[in-house]
Design an enzyme around this catalytic site. Structure first.
Site, PDB file in Angstrom:
ATOM      1  N   SER A   1     -25.173  22.247 -44.119  1.00 50.31           N
ATOM      2  CA  SER A   1     -24.661  20.922 -43.733  1.00 50.31           C
ATOM      3  C   SER A   1     -23.452  21.046 -42.809  1.00 50.31           C
ATOM      4  O   SER A   1     -23.320  20.291 -41.837  1.00 50.31           O
ATOM      5  CB  SER A   1     -24.319  20.085 -44.966  1.00 50.31           C
TER       6      SER A   1
ATOM      7  N   HIS B   1     -30.364  23.494 -50.654  1.00 50.89           N
ATOM      8  CA  HIS B   1     -28.944  23.160 -50.422  1.00 50.89           C
ATOM      9  C   HIS B   1     -28.564  22.035 -51.402  1.00 50.89           C
ATOM     10  O   HIS B   1     -28.679  22.197 -52.608  1.00 50.89           O
ATOM     11  CB  HIS B   1     -28.791  22.788 -48.942  1.00 50.89           C
TER      12      HIS B   1
ATOM     13  N   HIS C   1     -26.863  32.295 -54.482  1.00 51.13           N
ATOM     14  CA  HIS C   1     -26.072  31.803 -53.352  1.00 51.13           C
ATOM     15  C   HIS C   1     -26.178  32.783 -52.192  1.00 51.13           C
ATOM     16  O   HIS C   1     -26.301  33.988 -52.397  1.00 51.13           O
ATOM     17  CB  HIS C   1     -24.593  31.625 -53.736  1.00 51.13           C
TER      18      HIS C   1
ATOM     19  N   ARG D   1     -16.604  26.464 -58.414  1.00 46.86           N
ATOM     20  CA  ARG D   1     -16.894  25.024 -58.494  1.00 46.86           C
ATOM     21  C   ARG D   1     -17.706  24.731 -59.756  1.00 46.86           C
ATOM     22  O   ARG D   1     -17.570  23.678 -60.370  1.00 46.86           O
ATOM     23  CB  ARG D   1     -17.648  24.561 -57.237  1.00 46.86           C
TER      24      ARG D   1
ATOM     25  N   ASP E   1     -24.201  23.392 -58.084  1.00 42.93           N
ATOM     26  CA  ASP E   1     -25.172  22.378 -58.489  1.00 42.93           C
ATOM     27  C   ASP E   1     -25.665  22.548 -59.927  1.00 42.93           C
ATOM     28  O   ASP E   1     -26.353  21.674 -60.449  1.00 42.93           O
ATOM     29  CB  ASP E   1     -26.371  22.398 -57.528  1.00 42.93           C
TER      30      ASP E   1
HETATM   31  N1  CMX Z   1     -34.398  31.792 -58.529  1.00 46.66           N
HETATM   32  C1  CMX Z   1     -35.413  32.612 -58.201  1.00 46.66           C
HETATM   33  N2  CMX Z   1     -35.375  33.441 -57.134  1.00 46.66           N
HETATM   34  C2  CMX Z   1     -34.253  33.455 -56.414  1.00 46.66           C
HETATM   35  C3  CMX Z   1     -33.140  32.666 -56.729  1.00 46.66           C
HETATM   36  C4  CMX Z   1     -33.251  31.784 -57.825  1.00 46.66           C
HETATM   37  N3  CMX Z   1     -32.264  30.946 -58.158  1.00 46.66           N
HETATM   38  N4  CMX Z   1     -32.164  32.905 -55.828  1.00 46.66           N
HETATM   39  C5  CMX Z   1     -32.646  33.823 -54.964  1.00 46.66           C
HETATM   40  N5  CMX Z   1     -33.918  34.150 -55.312  1.00 46.66           N
HETATM   41  C6  CMX Z   1     -34.837  35.032 -54.606  1.00 46.66           C
HETATM   42  C7  CMX Z   1     -35.066  34.493 -53.194  1.00 46.66           C
HETATM   43  O1  CMX Z   1     -36.018  33.443 -53.201  1.00 46.66           O
HETATM   44  C8  CMX Z   1     -35.512  35.749 -52.477  1.00 46.66           C
HETATM   45  O2  CMX Z   1     -36.860  35.998 -52.823  1.00 46.66           O
HETATM   46  P1  CMX Z   1     -37.888  36.619 -51.740  1.00 46.66           P
HETATM   47  O3  CMX Z   1     -37.237  37.876 -51.230  1.00 46.66           O
HETATM   48  O4  CMX Z   1     -39.129  36.845 -52.534  1.00 46.66           O
HETATM   49  O5  CMX Z   1     -38.022  35.567 -50.672  1.00 46.66           O
HETATM   50  C9  CMX Z   1     -34.656  36.830 -53.132  1.00 46.66           C
HETATM   51  O6  CMX Z   1     -34.257  36.312 -54.406  1.00 46.66           O
HETATM   52  C10 CMX Z   1     -33.413  37.205 -52.325  1.00 46.66           C
HETATM   53  O7  CMX Z   1     -32.677  36.020 -52.083  1.00 46.66           O
HETATM   54  P2  CMX Z   1     -31.074  36.087 -51.954  1.00 46.66           P
HETATM   55  O8  CMX Z   1     -30.772  36.939 -50.761  1.00 46.66           O
HETATM   56  O9  CMX Z   1     -30.474  36.459 -53.251  1.00 46.66           O
HETATM   57  O10 CMX Z   1     -30.691  34.574 -51.703  1.00 46.66           O
HETATM   58  P3  CMX Z   1     -30.692  33.746 -50.342  1.00 46.66           P
HETATM   59  O11 CMX Z   1     -29.395  33.969 -49.665  1.00 46.66           O
HETATM   60  O12 CMX Z   1     -31.932  34.043 -49.542  1.00 46.66           O
HETATM   61  O13 CMX Z   1     -30.835  32.260 -50.859  1.00 46.66           O
HETATM   62  C11 CMX Z   1     -30.347  30.367 -52.177  1.00 46.66           C
HETATM   63  C12 CMX Z   1     -29.765  31.567 -51.444  1.00 46.66           C
HETATM   64  C13 CMX Z   1     -29.226  29.484 -52.667  1.00 46.66           C
HETATM   65  C14 CMX Z   1     -31.232  29.568 -51.200  1.00 46.66           C
HETATM   66  C15 CMX Z   1     -31.218  30.884 -53.371  1.00 46.66           C
HETATM   67  O14 CMX Z   1     -30.376  31.586 -54.269  1.00 46.66           O
HETATM   68  C16 CMX Z   1     -31.937  29.768 -54.095  1.00 46.66           C
HETATM   69  O15 CMX Z   1     -33.045  29.414 -53.680  1.00 46.66           O
HETATM   70  N6  CMX Z   1     -31.340  29.199 -55.194  1.00 46.66           N
HETATM   71  C17 CMX Z   1     -31.905  28.070 -55.896  1.00 46.66           C
HETATM   72  C18 CMX Z   1     -31.624  26.758 -55.117  1.00 46.66           C
HETATM   73  C19 CMX Z   1     -30.167  26.376 -55.208  1.00 46.66           C
HETATM   74  O16 CMX Z   1     -29.550  26.387 -56.266  1.00 46.66           O
HETATM   75  N7  CMX Z   1     -29.583  25.978 -54.070  1.00 46.66           N
HETATM   76  C20 CMX Z   1     -28.192  25.458 -54.023  1.00 46.66           C
HETATM   77  C21 CMX Z   1     -27.181  26.394 -53.353  1.00 46.66           C
HETATM   78  C22 CMX Z   1     -25.804  25.782 -53.294  1.00 46.66           C
HETATM   79  C23 CMX Z   1     -25.782  24.601 -52.354  1.00 46.66           C
HETATM   80  O17 CMX Z   1     -25.957  24.799 -51.142  1.00 46.66           O
HETATM   81  O18 CMX Z   1     -25.622  23.458 -52.797  1.00 46.66           O
END
Ligand code: CMX
Length: 443
Positions: free
Chosen positions: A241, A271, A318, A327, A373
């Site tokens: 964002s 996000h 994250h 947070r 979140d």
């Molecule tokens: N549950 C399951 N798998 C997860 C995970 C979770 N909470 N977080 C990361 N992973 C997985 C990824 O999907 C990725 O899998 P693949 O390699 O098979 O594609 C792997 O672990 C590596 O990911 P990462 O490098 O640890 O995390 P990213 O930087 O790519 O992604 C985020 C970060 C937030 C998108 C991810 O942790 C996620 O999807 N979390 C759940 C959604 C969430 O809570 N989002 C809110 C974030 C805060 C905000 O912006 O408000």
């Protein structure tokens, strides 16, 4: 000129001179290197943009102008009898880098009250949308509908000198932040209360008035809103964002256009929409397990079934953080102090015990800890805000504080059009082949 604008002008002129010197002397200094993984991997960790309001450390979490969340809770002015910081104080801090006095915060609250009038056509525009349209879409449309009042756009059309860009952006920023609670609350009341609106209470601070406009008068909720609006306000510049605001703003789109675009990024489940997803996931768990007091073992099985069905655990992980999000911890503390008996809050705490080891055991998740979140839904439910689709709108209202403060800085510093280089896979394969040949030849 108002006192905050005056201060911002002084601070930004001074920093502008420093940056000029820095670039003259060290403009060719290397600050980072990029590897192929990052080119395909969402540009993680590439240092390539400037963002003054806040800085994120992967181990320590967010600092706003150098202050951690507990430090803000200690130092920023509060409401009478309140314990949580007033978000007005954080905005002041992010904009000019100084902790404001009680009087300065009072001035800002009153200034926003004076700017809060929303043109009638904005409500009528929102009213044209089907009522079941997601509240984030309604918010984005509502912000766009205000764009015809942009001071920046009007002055640009009349030939504004570039030295005045920051001034017009400041005016839009202040107006937009002042109006947002009214637009956001209008959507809430329209969707969930048959359009029965609540009149603003101009004696209240910005966050408490937002709570009042939503129709929730519990003083505990008003305190939580002050905390919520403070901790969600900014998370440095690279998150989707914030970066969207910056990218769109870099074309000299005004703050309404930039912020509306940012809301479309915040509305994604990876996000800001994650706060809605978390509570849904928890309620589904309660439903599936048939208990509001699940054991750690039951939660563990549920987490594994979510992962097994190819879904993420919302509220965990994250892109930058590698520790529990401060947070999350601030909200946990708030819940411990104010609502320790809530079953949903207790589930959030148990999930915090259970999820990290499971995510770590997958061997690929870089951060197994909760993010911002993971906690908010349980607290919102406690205070009676039970319409999950609305949760991201609360995040959105808060996020305006940081990203619009940053846009004022972008204008004051004349940051240019953002335009990174992209390449094709064919280009990268040729590049890698050349580099490998080159290093073999050198050996
Ligand atoms: N549950 C399951 N798998 C997860 C995970 C979770 N909470 N977080 C990361 N992973 C997985 C990824 O999907 C990725 O899998 P693949 O390699 O098979 O594609 C792997 O672990 C590596 O990911 P990462 O490098 O640890 O995390 P990213 O930087 O790519 O992604 C985020 C970060 C937030 C998108 C991810 O942790 C996620 O999807 N979390 C759940 C959604 C969430 O809570 N989002 C809110 C974030 C805060 C905000 O912006 O408000």
């Amino acid at each position: 000129m108002d006192p905050l604008k005056q201060l911002f002008n002084e601070k930004s002129q001074a920093l502008g001179k420093e940056v000029k010197e820095l670039l003259k002397e060290h403009g060719k200094q290397k600050v980072d290197e990029v590897v192929l993984d990052q080119v395909y991997g969402g540009m993680r960790n590439i240092t390539c943009m400037v963002w003054e309001p806040s800085l994120l450390d992967s181990e320590e979490g967010i600092r706003f102008r150098g202050y951690s969340i507990p430090e803000l809770q200690d130092k920023l002015p509060r409401a009478p009898n309140g314990k949580e910081p007033l978000p007005e104080g954080l905005f002041w801090l992010m904009l000019v880098g100084e902790i404001p006095s009680k009087e300065q915060v009072k001035w800002l609250t009153e200034n926003w009250v004076r700017r809060a009038n929303v043109p009638e056509h904005v409500f009528r525009t929102i009213d044209t949308l089907p009522v079941e349209t997601h509240p984030m879409t309604q918010l984005s449309v509502g912000v766009m509908a205000m764009q015809n009042t942009s001071v920046f756009a009007q002055r640009y059309a009349s030939g504004m000198n570039r030295t005045e860009y920051w001034d017009a952006t400041y005016e839009d920023t202040m107006n937009l932040i002042a109006r947002l609670p009214r637009v956001a609350a209008y959507i809430y009341r329209r969707v969930y209360f048959n359009g029965e609106q609540t009149l603003p209470d101009i004696s209240l601070d910005w966050a408490a008035n937002y709570a009042h406009l939503l129709g929730i008068e519990d003083p505990g909720f008003k305190e939580y809103m002050r905390l919520f609006m403070t901790i969600h306000a900014d998370h440095e510049g690279g998150n989707a964002s914030a970066h969207t605001t910056h990218l769109v703003g870099s074309t000299l789109s005004d703050p309404y256009l930039s912020f509306s675009a940012a809301m479309n990024a915040l509305a994604g489940p990876l996000h800001g929409l994650a706060n809605q997803e978390v509570i849904r996931w928890i309620l589904k768990m309660v439903d599936t397990l048939g208990t509001t007091k699940p054991s750690r073992e039951q939660i563990s099985e549920y987490v594994k079934s979510t992962l097994g069905s190819g879904r993420v655990i919302p509220g965990y992980g994250h892109a930058v953080l590698r520790k529990p999000d401060p947070r999350f911890m601030a909200q946990r503390q708030f819940a411990e102090d104010n609502v320790p008996e809530s079953d949903l809050v207790k589930i959030v705490w148990k999930v915090f015990d259970v999820v990290p080891p499971i995510l770590s055991s997958l061997g690929k998740v870089k951060n197994p800890w909760p993010n911002v979140d993971a906690h908010s839904g349980a607290l919102l439910m406690h205070y009676g805000l039970k319409q999950h689709n609305y949760y991201t709108v609360l995040f959105a209202v808060s996020r305006a504080l940081g990203v619009l403060a940053a846009q004022c800085w972008a204008r004051a510093m004349y940051l240019p059009l953002e335009r990174p280089k992209s390449v094709t896979t064919a280009w990268l394969k040729e590049f890698v082949a050349r580099e490998v040949d080159h290093s073999v030849a050198e050996d």
